[in-house]
Design a protein around this motif. Sequence first.
Motif, mmCIF file in Angstrom:
data_model
loop_
_atom_site.group_PDB
_atom_site.id
_atom_site.type_symbol
_atom_site.label_atom_id
_atom_site.label_comp_id
_atom_site.label_asym_id
_atom_site.label_seq_id
_atom_site.Cartn_x
_atom_site.Cartn_y
_atom_site.Cartn_z
ATOM 1 N N LYS A 181 0.953 -1.311 0.088
ATOM 2 C CA LYS A 181 0.207 0.039 -0.046
ATOM 3 C C LYS A 181 0.936 1.394 0.140
ATOM 4 O O LYS A 181 0.635 2.189 -0.872
ATOM 5 C CB LYS A 181 -0.916 -0.202 1.382
ATOM 6 N N THR A 203 -9.307 2.796 -4.751
ATOM 7 C CA THR A 203 -10.618 2.419 -4.580
ATOM 8 C C THR A 203 -10.941 1.573 -5.580
ATOM 9 O O THR A 203 -11.676 0.412 -5.242
ATOM 10 C CB THR A 203 -11.606 3.474 -4.159
ATOM 11 N N ASP A 206 -9.374 -1.871 -5.454
ATOM 12 C CA ASP A 206 -10.082 -2.855 -4.370
ATOM 13 C C ASP A 206 -9.071 -4.059 -3.828
ATOM 14 O O ASP A 206 -9.327 -5.098 -3.814
ATOM 15 C CB ASP A 206 -11.213 -3.437 -4.906
ATOM 16 N N GLU A 208 -7.317 -6.044 -1.225
ATOM 17 C CA GLU A 208 -7.565 -6.629 0.040
ATOM 18 C C GLU A 208 -6.460 -7.581 0.530
ATOM 19 O O GLU A 208 -5.649 -8.196 -0.359
ATOM 20 C CB GLU A 208 -8.919 -7.385 -0.199
ATOM 21 N N ASP A 210 -4.901 -10.741 1.917
ATOM 22 C CA ASP A 210 -4.967 -12.134 1.764
ATOM 23 C C ASP A 210 -4.151 -12.807 2.907
ATOM 24 O O ASP A 210 -2.954 -12.873 2.920
ATOM 25 C CB ASP A 210 -4.646 -12.577 0.516
#
Length: 266
Positions: A181, A203, A206, A208, A210
């Motif tokens: 990130k 955004t 997306d 995420e 894991d």
Amino acid sequence: MPKKITSIAVQKKAGRFNVFLDGHYAFPVSENTLIKYRLAKGMEISDNLIEVLKKEDQYQKAYNKALDYLSYQLRTVKELEIYLKKLEISDYDIERVIVTLTEARYLDDLNYAKSYVRTSAKTTDKGPVVITQKLKQKGVASDLIETALLEFDFEQQVANALKVAQKTVAKNHKLSFQALKNKLYQTLLAKGYPTQVSESALTELDLELDEDSEWETLVTQGEKLWPRYQHLVEPKRSLKLKQALYRKGFSLSLIDEYLATLEFEE
């Protein structure tokens, strides 16, 4: 005392002529100058006019050099000015050339900036901040840059930033989730995308966490770091390894779980 033009000879170079006064070579002129001053054999000209003609010829040479430079691609006023200065053309002639070419729309910084923005948006991954910096370096005024950037709307910026983000993820799959990130934000910032654009792109990405993948990445990083600290005695060894993994963006809880695994194996 006036001198008489005894002949006007064509040079090998197209559009150029040699003027002879009283039987002797005097100076060269361009075809434009020849026509403008209606020079012809038998015409008497004063010393003042001779100086004017010589200066006019210097201007014509500068003008032709400028046209040749502009024939390859669009240029800004500053770029042309720098080019002509390198040719040691006088400031007076440079100013004349720029005025003439601007009036003829051969020089148009706004048109240049719009074209530059459109091309950059379509063919590069650079954001508006970097594009602005590049245009300023080329001498384009801030208000013209602001207008030109309308060619690169918010939606297109987000779409381009998303492509950059996707490539960044693909190249950095071995990083921890937090490090990835951070890498995404840093990359988008370096490419010249404003915060709002970057956030919109991420955004849409997306991304995420894991947990399985994060654990595998942590184990891989831990195995690489282990040889660096294995010579140390406990608890310094575990502390050093823990700090190194934390700097790489892994959570303390996951690191503790990994360290417990190492202790169990020992």
